[in-house]
Design a protein around this motif. Structure first.
Motif, mmCIF file in Angstrom:
data_model
loop_
_atom_site.group_PDB
_atom_site.id
_atom_site.type_symbol
_atom_site.label_atom_id
_atom_site.label_comp_id
_atom_site.label_asym_id
_atom_site.label_seq_id
_atom_site.Cartn_x
_atom_site.Cartn_y
_atom_site.Cartn_z
ATOM 1 N N ASP A 171 0.760 -1.527 -0.072
ATOM 2 C CA ASP A 171 -0.263 -0.200 -0.110
ATOM 3 C C ASP A 171 0.953 1.540 -0.224
ATOM 4 O O ASP A 171 1.384 1.440 0.845
ATOM 5 N N TYR A 195 -1.287 1.603 -6.180
ATOM 6 C CA TYR A 195 -1.019 1.022 -5.071
ATOM 7 C C TYR A 195 -2.111 1.427 -3.956
ATOM 8 O O TYR A 195 -1.338 1.882 -2.799
ATOM 9 N N GLY A 218 -5.439 -2.401 -1.326
ATOM 10 C CA GLY A 218 -6.033 -2.936 -2.207
ATOM 11 C C GLY A 218 -6.601 -3.279 -3.333
ATOM 12 O O GLY A 218 -6.562 -3.775 -4.532
#
Length: 81
Positions: A50, A74, A77
């Motif tokens: 993340d 990213y 998720g």
């Protein structure tokens, strides 16, 4: 909860109804402000973390198909461009 790079405070789900939209915006700012671009590639990473970001290469495949030369972040998720 805070963002992974700048530790910006996120809203909790009990604080306000638009917490998801607000927190996503903070995560995008967090990824872009820290210049966390890892590399340029056309292959989606297997285990992204993340807050990480990549420059999508030409003729990208998988989730990145059609996003050539964009920044893929990213976040929570999923991929955001």
């Amino acid at each position: 909860m805070t963002t992974p790079n700048l530790n910006l405070p996120e809203l909790g789900s009990n604080q306000n109804q638009p917490d998801v939209t607000h927190n996503l915006a903070l995560r995008m700012l967090d990824a872009l402000a820290m210049h966390v671009v890892i590399d340029q590639t056309g292959t989606v990473p297997v285990s992204p973390v993340d807050g990480q970001a990549w420059i999508v290469g030409v003729a990208a495949t998988g989730d990145w198909a059609g996003h050539d030369n964009e920044i893929a972040m990213y976040i929570i998720g999923g991929w955001y461009y």
